[in-house]
Write a protein that holds these residues in place. Structure first.
Motif, PDB file in Angstrom:
ATOM      1  N   ALA A 295      35.583  33.383  36.038  1.00  0.00           N
ATOM      2  CA  ALA A 295      34.459  32.580  35.477  1.00  0.00           C
ATOM      3  C   ALA A 295      33.927  33.167  34.288  1.00  0.00           C
ATOM      4  CB  ALA A 295      33.517  32.643  36.488  1.00  0.00           C
ATOM      5  N   ARG A 296      33.806  34.392  34.284  1.00  0.00           N
ATOM      6  CA  ARG A 296      33.401  35.042  32.987  1.00  0.00           C
ATOM      7  C   ARG A 296      34.381  35.036  31.806  1.00  0.00           C
ATOM      8  NH1 ARG A 296      32.403  41.333  33.994  1.00  0.00           N
ATOM      9  NH2 ARG A 296      34.439  41.265  34.064  1.00  0.00           N
ATOM     10  N   SER A 297      35.585  35.106  32.193  1.00  0.00           N
ATOM     11  CA  SER A 297      36.584  34.734  30.968  1.00  0.00           C
ATOM     12  C   SER A 297      36.813  33.427  30.874  1.00  0.00           C
ATOM     13  CB  SER A 297      37.942  35.317  31.903  1.00  0.00           C
ATOM     14  OG  SER A 297      37.731  36.682  31.915  1.00  0.00           O
ATOM     15  N   GLY A 298      36.097  32.361  31.202  1.00  0.00           N
ATOM     16  CA  GLY A 298      36.024  30.981  30.987  1.00  0.00           C
ATOM     17  C   GLY A 298      37.157  30.210  31.601  1.00  0.00           C
TER      18      GLY A 298
ATOM     19  N   PRO B 217      43.527  44.064  29.566  1.00  0.00           N
ATOM     20  CA  PRO B 217      42.748  44.895  30.598  1.00  0.00           C
ATOM     21  C   PRO B 217      43.574  45.053  32.160  1.00  0.00           C
ATOM     22  CG  PRO B 217      41.743  42.860  30.719  1.00  0.00           C
ATOM     23  CD  PRO B 217      42.681  42.863  29.535  1.00  0.00           C
ATOM     24  N   SER B 218      43.399  46.099  32.600  1.00  0.00           N
ATOM     25  CA  SER B 218      43.931  46.279  33.969  1.00  0.00           C
ATOM     26  C   SER B 218      42.783  45.254  34.838  1.00  0.00           C
ATOM     27  CB  SER B 218      43.664  47.663  34.742  1.00  0.00           C
ATOM     28  OG  SER B 218      42.140  48.281  34.439  1.00  0.00           O
ATOM     29  N   LEU B 219      43.227  45.001  35.952  1.00  0.00           N
ATOM     30  CA  LEU B 219      42.576  44.328  37.103  1.00  0.00           C
ATOM     31  C   LEU B 219      41.524  45.037  37.348  1.00  0.00           C
ATOM     32  CD1 LEU B 219      42.793  41.693  38.816  1.00  0.00           C
ATOM     33  CD2 LEU B 219      43.414  43.157  40.537  1.00  0.00           C
ATOM     34  N   GLU B 220      41.393  46.296  37.533  1.00  0.00           N
ATOM     35  CA  GLU B 220      40.502  47.212  37.724  1.00  0.00           C
ATOM     36  C   GLU B 220      39.389  46.970  36.617  1.00  0.00           C
ATOM     37  OE1 GLU B 220      39.065  51.556  39.232  1.00  0.00           O
ATOM     38  OE2 GLU B 220      41.206  51.102  38.547  1.00  0.00           O
ATOM     39  N   ARG B 221      39.492  47.238  35.624  1.00  0.00           N
ATOM     40  CA  ARG B 221      38.527  47.135  34.647  1.00  0.00           C
ATOM     41  C   ARG B 221      38.040  45.686  34.119  1.00  0.00           C
ATOM     42  NH1 ARG B 221      38.835  46.657  28.348  1.00  0.00           N
ATOM     43  NH2 ARG B 221      41.098  46.847  28.491  1.00  0.00           N
ATOM     44  N   TRP B 222      39.009  44.593  34.305  1.00  0.00           N
ATOM     45  CA  TRP B 222      38.611  43.370  34.288  1.00  0.00           C
ATOM     46  C   TRP B 222      37.332  42.746  35.220  1.00  0.00           C
ATOM     47  CZ3 TRP B 222      41.013  38.713  36.981  1.00  0.00           C
ATOM     48  CH2 TRP B 222      40.509  37.507  36.190  1.00  0.00           C
ATOM     49  N   ILE B 223      37.562  43.388  36.453  1.00  0.00           N
ATOM     50  CA  ILE B 223      36.587  42.963  37.368  1.00  0.00           C
ATOM     51  C   ILE B 223      35.469  43.724  37.451  1.00  0.00           C
ATOM     52  CG2 ILE B 223      38.411  41.745  39.092  1.00  0.00           C
ATOM     53  CD1 ILE B 223      38.299  44.505  40.827  1.00  0.00           C
TER      54      ILE B 223
ATOM     55  N   VAL C 113      43.942  33.950  28.627  1.00  0.00           N
ATOM     56  CA  VAL C 113      43.719  35.432  29.376  1.00  0.00           C
ATOM     57  C   VAL C 113      44.850  35.802  29.996  1.00  0.00           C
ATOM     58  CG1 VAL C 113      42.052  36.277  31.024  1.00  0.00           C
ATOM     59  CG2 VAL C 113      41.079  34.396  29.733  1.00  0.00           C
ATOM     60  N   LEU C 114      44.875  37.140  29.644  1.00  0.00           N
ATOM     61  CA  LEU C 114      45.952  38.092  30.239  1.00  0.00           C
ATOM     62  C   LEU C 114      45.299  39.195  30.978  1.00  0.00           C
ATOM     63  CD1 LEU C 114      48.836  38.337  27.353  1.00  0.00           C
ATOM     64  CD2 LEU C 114      48.799  36.872  29.540  1.00  0.00           C
ATOM     65  N   VAL C 115      45.976  39.712  32.334  1.00  0.00           N
ATOM     66  CA  VAL C 115      45.392  40.626  32.929  1.00  0.00           C
ATOM     67  C   VAL C 115      46.650  41.462  33.673  1.00  0.00           C
ATOM     68  CG1 VAL C 115      43.976  41.488  34.979  1.00  0.00           C
ATOM     69  CG2 VAL C 115      43.191  39.348  33.494  1.00  0.00           C
ATOM     70  N   CYS C 116      46.473  42.647  33.484  1.00  0.00           N
ATOM     71  CA  CYS C 116      47.680  43.492  33.986  1.00  0.00           C
ATOM     72  C   CYS C 116      47.088  44.171  35.250  1.00  0.00           C
ATOM     73  CB  CYS C 116      48.234  44.608  33.067  1.00  0.00           C
ATOM     74  SG  CYS C 116      49.444  45.549  33.725  1.00  0.00           S
ATOM     75  N   ILE C 117      47.836  43.764  36.281  1.00  0.00           N
ATOM     76  CA  ILE C 117      47.326  44.502  37.834  1.00  0.00           C
ATOM     77  C   ILE C 117      47.151  46.034  37.498  1.00  0.00           C
ATOM     78  CG2 ILE C 117      47.960  44.647  39.978  1.00  0.00           C
ATOM     79  CD1 ILE C 117      49.310  41.780  39.899  1.00  0.00           C
ATOM     80  N   ASP C 118      47.900  46.837  37.374  1.00  0.00           N
ATOM     81  CA  ASP C 118      48.341  48.072  37.527  1.00  0.00           C
ATOM     82  C   ASP C 118      48.160  49.241  36.158  1.00  0.00           C
ATOM     83  OD1 ASP C 118      50.622  46.808  36.977  1.00  0.00           O
ATOM     84  OD2 ASP C 118      51.689  48.347  38.561  1.00  0.00           O
ATOM     85  N   GLU C 119      48.002  48.439  34.961  1.00  0.00           N
ATOM     86  CA  GLU C 119      48.049  49.242  33.782  1.00  0.00           C
ATOM     87  C   GLU C 119      46.981  48.782  32.745  1.00  0.00           C
ATOM     88  OE1 GLU C 119      51.434  49.419  30.619  1.00  0.00           O
ATOM     89  OE2 GLU C 119      51.743  51.063  32.345  1.00  0.00           O
ATOM     90  N   ASP C 120      46.169  49.830  32.153  1.00  0.00           N
ATOM     91  CA  ASP C 120      45.131  49.496  31.270  1.00  0.00           C
ATOM     92  C   ASP C 120      45.560  49.672  29.966  1.00  0.00           C
ATOM     93  OD1 ASP C 120      42.676  48.385  30.702  1.00  0.00           O
ATOM     94  OD2 ASP C 120      41.773  50.450  30.434  1.00  0.00           O
TER      95      ASP C 120
ATOM     96  N   ARG D 179      37.792  30.451  42.649  1.00  0.00           N
ATOM     97  CA  ARG D 179      37.229  29.966  41.432  1.00  0.00           C
ATOM     98  C   ARG D 179      37.369  28.453  41.388  1.00  0.00           C
ATOM     99  NH1 ARG D 179      33.534  29.006  38.542  1.00  0.00           N
ATOM    100  NH2 ARG D 179      33.860  28.474  36.141  1.00  0.00           N
ATOM    101  N   GLY D 180      38.131  27.737  42.440  1.00  0.00           N
ATOM    102  CA  GLY D 180      38.557  26.366  42.245  1.00  0.00           C
ATOM    103  C   GLY D 180      39.721  26.374  41.318  1.00  0.00           C
ATOM    104  N   ALA D 181      40.215  27.456  40.838  1.00  0.00           N
ATOM    105  CA  ALA D 181      41.613  27.459  39.800  1.00  0.00           C
ATOM    106  C   ALA D 181      42.631  27.274  40.908  1.00  0.00           C
ATOM    107  CB  ALA D 181      41.506  28.345  39.204  1.00  0.00           C
ATOM    108  N   ILE D 182      43.801  26.811  40.197  1.00  0.00           N
ATOM    109  CA  ILE D 182      44.958  26.519  40.938  1.00  0.00           C
ATOM    110  C   ILE D 182      46.257  27.648  40.792  1.00  0.00           C
ATOM    111  CG2 ILE D 182      46.986  25.001  40.803  1.00  0.00           C
ATOM    112  CD1 ILE D 182      44.671  22.773  39.867  1.00  0.00           C
ATOM    113  N   TRP D 183      46.761  28.105  41.730  1.00  0.00           N
ATOM    114  CA  TRP D 183      47.547  29.250  41.959  1.00  0.00           C
ATOM    115  C   TRP D 183      49.044  28.675  41.370  1.00  0.00           C
ATOM    116  CZ3 TRP D 183      50.314  30.750  47.043  1.00  0.00           C
ATOM    117  CH2 TRP D 183      51.109  31.895  46.833  1.00  0.00           C
ATOM    118  N   CYS D 184      49.765  29.259  40.416  1.00  0.00           N
ATOM    119  CA  CYS D 184      50.927  29.073  39.816  1.00  0.00           C
ATOM    120  C   CYS D 184      51.887  30.186  40.287  1.00  0.00           C
ATOM    121  CB  CYS D 184      51.068  28.422  38.481  1.00  0.00           C
ATOM    122  SG  CYS D 184      50.154  27.090  38.063  1.00  0.00           S
ATOM    123  N   PRO D 185      52.525  30.302  41.332  1.00  0.00           N
ATOM    124  CA  PRO D 185      53.393  31.355  41.703  1.00  0.00           C
ATOM    125  C   PRO D 185      54.584  31.254  40.833  1.00  0.00           C
ATOM    126  CG  PRO D 185      53.621  29.800  43.521  1.00  0.00           C
ATOM    127  CD  PRO D 185      52.548  29.525  42.640  1.00  0.00           C
ATOM    128  N   ILE D 186      55.005  32.659  40.157  1.00  0.00           N
ATOM    129  CA  ILE D 186      55.997  32.478  39.438  1.00  0.00           C
ATOM    130  C   ILE D 186      57.117  33.831  39.976  1.00  0.00           C
ATOM    131  CG2 ILE D 186      57.053  33.139  36.866  1.00  0.00           C
ATOM    132  CD1 ILE D 186      55.551  30.411  37.067  1.00  0.00           C
TER     133      ILE D 186
END
Length: 509
Positions: free
Chosen positions: A44-47, A136-142, A124-131, A74-81
């Motif tokens: 939500a904060r990322s728009g 941003p890493s997921l940890e920093r992003w949240i 918006v790009l977020v990396c789960i395990d690397e900052d 968030r009511g967004a839609i998951w797109c598994p790749i």
């Protein structure tokens, strides 16, 4: 039900119970709930708004899968790749889906960096395990995402969009609603054994069948043991050590499992339900699995457009009333599921009587909402008021559905229709054959000649003429291969299906 409802239902049975487990990492139901709220607030904060599309590119990983529930909140839609896709296929899918955000593991950073500039909707790009300074890493992003946020609802109940893959042309996006997933989950829970809290081992990619099977498991407060890659030695060790009750595997991997040296010495007594599906399974190998793995094999038949449960064959249906193996129905796909109407249709839209072969068509709340931004393909799939599977089959006198072939794989030789799946079943009875593919190749005499490519068990050799005679003795000369090739391996899709288009291209090349 929204996707978050399965998580919240599991959490209501105990927030401290293990939910997602991988190696030394254990996320409880409470942990996954908390993370889902943090991800939802960060989106939500990322728009990112309700209805926006969010792609996840990751190998099997508990944090990545937990993020799915943040997308849903968030009511967004998951797109598994599928991370094993080629770069261009991944770019095509993310572009087709209009993804505004991609969450990915660091291992796939080079892929994301390569394709991101060619994705106009991506913000918006977020990396789960690397900052990094760029992403941003997921940890920093949240971080700092406290505060209130209500569950949002995706427009039109859309839960996820699944790519069909590009093996037969440009990929299509299958739009699945919360109602579709709810129907699938209800069928799973009513059709297969689920005493107590399940322990589900996810070896196959969570982007496909193995992932959506997590939802009914969560509704029971079950534990999901996540494997990062399909290692059969580790799989057997985890079944024994974690007392796994449920798992899923495509037939190709089951064939390899039956060859594994540790199979006989592994304690498999905890298993209640070993699902197989995603491709036809050899009846001979299935009979072997029922004997050596146990009376726990359970078939599911579906497709992305009608996920998992068009028809079902629970463990009990593999046996006769006297406890002997029901060999006559092992090549079936089970009975149509309770909330699904299945019929057989000819090319003019006429429904055919029992025993006659035609296209398998379906009506159910299991069936997709349509193909994303592709009204022409949606209309074609829904002709005559039924969903068209593209599979040829029939229903026998006991109500069991038999899938004899994909419509596009039928071979017309000497004026006769030959179904490649029937020839493959005969080939798989040969003691030296581990896997096979049957196609039709152009032939001046026959129109098409039945052609078989076989992969042998380790250490085995065969004479092609002997293989032809073996099949001829079982299903006759018309259906027997006129050509047999021996290959060390067969080309496969990311989920283990043999790619007959590549087999054909190689043989014609």
């Amino acid at each position: 039900m929204a996707l978050t409802d399965y998580l919240d239902k599991g959490a209501s049975l105990g927030r401290d119970a293990p939910c997602l487990v991988a190696g030394e990492t254990t996320l409880t139901y409470g942990d996954v709930q908390d993370l889902s709220w943090s991800v939802a607030r960060a989106l939500a904060r990322s728009g990112i708004r309700a209805g926006d599309k969010v792609g996840i590119i990751s190998s099997n990983d508990p944090i990545a899968f937990a993020s799915v529930f943040g997308i849903a909140r968030r009511g967004a839609i998951w797109c598994p790749i599928n991370p094993r896709n080629e770069a261009d296929e991944t770019r095509q899918l993310l572009d087709l889906f209009d993804c505004t955000c991609v969450i990915y593991k660091a291992a796939y950073a080079p892929l994301v960096q390569k394709i991101a500039p060619r994705l106009p909707a991506l913000r918006v790009l977020v990396c789960i395990d690397e900052d990094s300074t760029e992403v941003p890493s997921l940890e920093r992003w949240i971080q700092g995402t406290g505060g209130d946020l209500d569950d949002a609802v995706a427009p039109d109940d859309v839960a996820m969009i699944v790519g069909t893959g590009g093996t037969t042309g440009l990929p299509k996006g299958v739009v699945l609603t919360g109602r579709n997933i709810e129907t699938m989950s209800a069928l799973t829970l009513m059709g297969y054994p689920f005493p107590g809290r399940p322990v589900y081992l996810a070896l196959a990619p969570l982007t496909h069948a193995a992932g959506v099977l997590c939802f009914p498991v969560m509704a029971k407060g079950g534990q999901i043991v996540v494997m990062a890659k399909p290692d059969l030695t580790e799989f057997l060790a985890l079944v024994e050590s974690r007392r796994v009750t449920h798992t899923f595997m495509p037939p190709t991997l089951i064939y390899m499992l039956l060859q594994h040296e540790a199979l006989e010495s592994t304690d498999l007594s905890s298993l209640q339900c070993f699902w197989y599906g995603a491709a036809p399974m050899s009846a001979a190998k299935l009979e072997e699995a029922l004997t050596r793995i146990g009376p726990v094999m359970a078939q599911l038949f579906g497709q992305s457009e009608a996920p998992m449960m068009i028809s079902m064959m629970p463990p009990a249906d593999h046996f006769n009333a006297d406890g002997t193996i029901a060999t006559h129905r092992l090549s079936s796909a089970g009975r149509p599921a309770p909330l699904v109407t299945v019929a057989i249709m000819d090319g003019e839209g006429t429904l055919l009587p029992g025993g006659e072969r035609g296209e398998i068509v379906v009506r159910s709340s299991l069936v997709m909402a349509g193909y994303y931004k592709n009204p022409g393909a949606t209309a074609e799939a829904g002709k005559f008021g039924w969903h068209h599977t593209g599979d040829i089959g029939y229903v026998d006198g006991d109500g069991f559905l038999f899938v004899v072939d994909r419509a596009k794989d039928m071979i017309i030789t000497g004026g006769f229709n030959v179904y490649s799946a029937e020839v493959e079943q005969a080939l798989m009875q040969h003691p030296a054959v581990q896997d096979c593919a049957v196609i039709g190749l152009p032939d001046d005499k026959w129109g098409e000649r039945v052609t078989a490519v076989v992969q042998l068990r380790p250490g085995e050799t065969v004479v092609p003429e002997d293989v032809m005679a073996f099949v001829k003795a079982r299903i006759g000369s018309v259906k027997a291969p006129k050509q047999v090739e021996v290959w060390p391996d067969l080309p496969r899709s990311k989920v283990g299906k043999v790619l007959k288009t590549e087999v054909r291209a190689t043989l014609l090349g």
